[in-house]
Scaffold this motif. Structure first.
Motif, PDB file in Angstrom:
ATOM      1  N   GLN A 159      32.515 -14.463   2.872  1.00 54.61           N
ATOM      2  CA  GLN A 159      33.600 -15.420   3.042  1.00 54.61           C
ATOM      3  C   GLN A 159      33.771 -16.221   1.752  1.00 54.61           C
ATOM      4  N   GLU A 160      35.010 -16.340   1.315  1.00 56.17           N
ATOM      5  CA  GLU A 160      35.313 -17.092   0.094  1.00 56.17           C
ATOM      6  C   GLU A 160      35.808 -18.475   0.480  1.00 56.17           C
ATOM      7  N   GLY A 161      35.268 -19.462  -0.170  1.00 57.93           N
ATOM      8  CA  GLY A 161      35.659 -20.846   0.127  1.00 57.93           C
ATOM      9  C   GLY A 161      35.401 -21.749  -1.057  1.00 57.93           C
ATOM     10  N   ILE A 162      35.805 -22.991  -0.911  1.00 54.46           N
ATOM     11  CA  ILE A 162      35.644 -24.019  -1.948  1.00 54.46           C
ATOM     12  C   ILE A 162      34.655 -25.043  -1.432  1.00 54.46           C
ATOM     13  N   THR A 163      33.650 -25.303  -2.203  1.00 52.91           N
ATOM     14  CA  THR A 163      32.623 -26.257  -1.791  1.00 52.91           C
ATOM     15  C   THR A 163      33.147 -27.687  -1.903  1.00 52.91           C
ATOM     16  N   ARG A 164      32.316 -28.615  -1.496  1.00 49.99           N
ATOM     17  CA  ARG A 164      32.730 -30.012  -1.528  1.00 49.99           C
ATOM     18  C   ARG A 164      32.899 -30.521  -2.948  1.00 49.99           C
ATOM     19  N   ASP A 165      32.188 -29.929  -3.921  1.00 52.97           N
ATOM     20  CA  ASP A 165      32.347 -30.315  -5.323  1.00 52.97           C
ATOM     21  C   ASP A 165      33.302 -29.377  -6.067  1.00 52.97           C
ATOM     22  N   ASN A 166      34.223 -28.750  -5.315  1.00 55.11           N
ATOM     23  CA  ASN A 166      35.352 -27.986  -5.871  1.00 55.11           C
ATOM     24  C   ASN A 166      34.882 -26.795  -6.708  1.00 55.11           C
ATOM     25  N   VAL A 167      34.005 -25.994  -6.158  1.00 54.44           N
ATOM     26  CA  VAL A 167      33.560 -24.755  -6.799  1.00 54.44           C
ATOM     27  C   VAL A 167      33.865 -23.605  -5.850  1.00 54.44           C
ATOM     28  N   THR A 168      34.548 -22.590  -6.357  1.00 50.91           N
ATOM     29  CA  THR A 168      34.897 -21.432  -5.534  1.00 50.91           C
ATOM     30  C   THR A 168      33.705 -20.475  -5.470  1.00 50.91           C
ATOM     31  N   VAL A 169      33.274 -20.152  -4.263  1.00 49.87           N
ATOM     32  CA  VAL A 169      32.125 -19.268  -4.062  1.00 49.87           C
ATOM     33  C   VAL A 169      32.438 -18.256  -2.969  1.00 49.87           C
ATOM     34  N   ARG A 170      31.652 -17.181  -2.978  1.00 58.17           N
ATOM     35  CA  ARG A 170      31.698 -16.177  -1.919  1.00 58.17           C
ATOM     36  C   ARG A 170      30.306 -16.096  -1.309  1.00 58.17           C
ATOM     37  N   VAL A 171      30.243 -16.286   0.000  1.00 60.63           N
ATOM     38  CA  VAL A 171      28.960 -16.352   0.695  1.00 60.63           C
ATOM     39  C   VAL A 171      28.988 -15.360   1.848  1.00 60.63           C
ATOM     40  N   ASP A 172      27.913 -14.573   1.949  1.00 57.53           N
ATOM     41  CA  ASP A 172      27.756 -13.703   3.104  1.00 57.53           C
ATOM     42  C   ASP A 172      26.443 -14.027   3.794  1.00 57.53           C
ATOM     43  N   ALA A 173      26.369 -13.661   5.084  1.00 58.71           N
ATOM     44  CA  ALA A 173      25.204 -14.029   5.898  1.00 58.71           C
ATOM     45  C   ALA A 173      24.929 -12.915   6.890  1.00 58.71           C
ATOM     46  N   VAL A 174      23.855 -13.131   7.649  1.00 63.80           N
ATOM     47  CA  VAL A 174      23.475 -12.200   8.697  1.00 63.80           C
ATOM     48  C   VAL A 174      23.038 -13.007   9.907  1.00 63.80           C
ATOM     49  N   VAL A 175      23.425 -12.529  11.103  1.00 63.44           N
ATOM     50  CA  VAL A 175      23.143 -13.228  12.354  1.00 63.44           C
ATOM     51  C   VAL A 175      22.277 -12.336  13.232  1.00 63.44           C
ATOM     52  N   TYR A 176      21.217 -12.933  13.763  1.00 67.18           N
ATOM     53  CA  TYR A 176      20.341 -12.245  14.725  1.00 67.18           C
ATOM     54  C   TYR A 176      20.546 -12.911  16.100  1.00 67.18           C
ATOM     55  N   PHE A 177      20.940 -12.108  17.081  1.00 67.64           N
ATOM     56  CA  PHE A 177      21.182 -12.672  18.415  1.00 67.64           C
ATOM     57  C   PHE A 177      20.785 -11.632  19.467  1.00 67.64           C
ATOM     58  N   LYS A 178      20.691 -12.108  20.703  1.00 63.34           N
ATOM     59  CA  LYS A 178      20.370 -11.224  21.830  1.00 63.34           C
ATOM     60  C   LYS A 178      21.041 -11.759  23.085  1.00 63.34           C
TER      61      LYS A 178
END
Length: 330
Positions: free
Chosen positions: A75-94
């Protein structure tokens, strides 16, 4: 009659086999069975093993109870200090409630995936870049709470959420590299300055000890010479203490002064010769220097006596007449 009974028994057996084949279900150990009768949920959840349903009336859906690993797209977004980043994650659920996982939500996997993506974008907007890079544990906990809140009603339990990677623009990477380099250089300079300070203290203590024992300085000098000579160098630089030079200078006898010699004669200065026909004015009688000769300092030739009209022994120059006394004509 017997044949009819035998045929009926065979037909009944075949019917039972067909019925049991249509009604029999096998639920695996990691699954649970949810039965719907005429579209209505049965309260009984079928455990693992053999389960039978009414063919044509009941329908059973199997729900996987294992922990599911769901990757969250970057996901691409802008942080609170105005920096554009791309962050991905992984979710473990059951799934903890099979009935709700089937009834409460259409597709619980898709629902959890979408909720994870929106929660991740929200976390990016609320966080600083430094938090994304160094304080991920707190962000993981916050992201887990954000996803787990709506998932509880779906019969799904979020086991863990991890941020995998944070992609930064190239310009930001270069800026961070320069910042890290400057910080390391600052720390290196501080460490060098601290080392110089400590070394100066130790050198001051060593100088104080050597000042009490001058022989220690000579021993240290010899140790330095040995250390340099051990390298098999063709040139040996031997430091010579200035104090030893001063000692030798004070111990040396004074140089013998040469005998007095007469100073070299200076260049002779020829007196000015008066123009012919002119008489030099003589000072009055009794005046100082009236009868005195000209300057006869060493190195200067004797000049003519202009008062008495006498010539020096060498006879150089014209003789001027002596003026008459009491105003008599000369």
């Amino acid at each position: 009659m017997v044949e009819q009974l035998l045929t009926a028994a065979i037909a009944a057996g075949v019917g039972i086999v067909i019925y049991m084949g249509a009604a029999a279900r096998v639920v695996k150990q990691y699954e649970r069975g949810v039965v719907f009768r005429f579209g209505r949920l049965r309260d009984e959840i079928r455990p693992p093993g053999f389960a039978a349903i009414v063919p044509g009336i009941d329908r059973m859906r199997k729900v996987n109870m294992q922990i599911v690993t769901l990757p969250v797209p970057a996901q691409e977004g802008i942080t609170r200090d105005n920096v554009t980043v791309r962050v991905d994650a992984v979710v473990y659920f059951k799934v903890v409630d099979p009935a709700n996982a089937i009834v409460a939500v259409e597709d619980y996997r898709f629902a959890v995936s979408q909720m994870a993506q929106t929660s991740l974008r929200s976390i990016i907007g609320k966080s600083d870049l430094d938090d994304l890079l160094s304080n991920r544990e707190m962000l993981n906990q916050g992201l887990e709470l954000m996803i787990d809140s709506p998932a509880v009603g779906w019969g799904v339990q979020i086991d863990r959420v991890e941020i995998k990677d944070v992609s930064l623009p190239e310009t930001m990477k270069r800026s961070m590299a320069r910042q890290a380099e400057a910080d390391r250089e600052r720390r290196a300079r501080v460490i060098n300055a601290d080392a110089e300070l400590q070394a100066s203290h130790k050198l001051a203590q060593a100088a104080a000890v050597m000042s009490d024992q001058p022989a220690a300085l000579q021993l240290r000098l010899l140790q330095t010479v040995v250390a340099v000579a051990a390298e098999k160098n063709s040139t040996l630089v031997l430091p010579f203490p200035v104090e030893l030079l001063r000692f030798l200078e004070r111990a040396a006898p004074p140089a013998a002064t040469p005998p007095d010699s007469e100073p070299a004669p200076s260049a002779a200065v020829e007196p000015a010769t008066p123009a012919p026909g002119l008489e030099a004015a003589a000072p009055p009688a009794g005046a100082p220097g009236a009868d005195a000769a000209g300057p006869t300092a060493e190195g200067f030739p004797a000049t003519r006596d202009v008062v008495n009209g006498s010539a020096p022994p060498d006879g150089d120059g014209p003789v001027l007449p002596r003026p008459a006394a009491d105003g008599a004509p000369g």
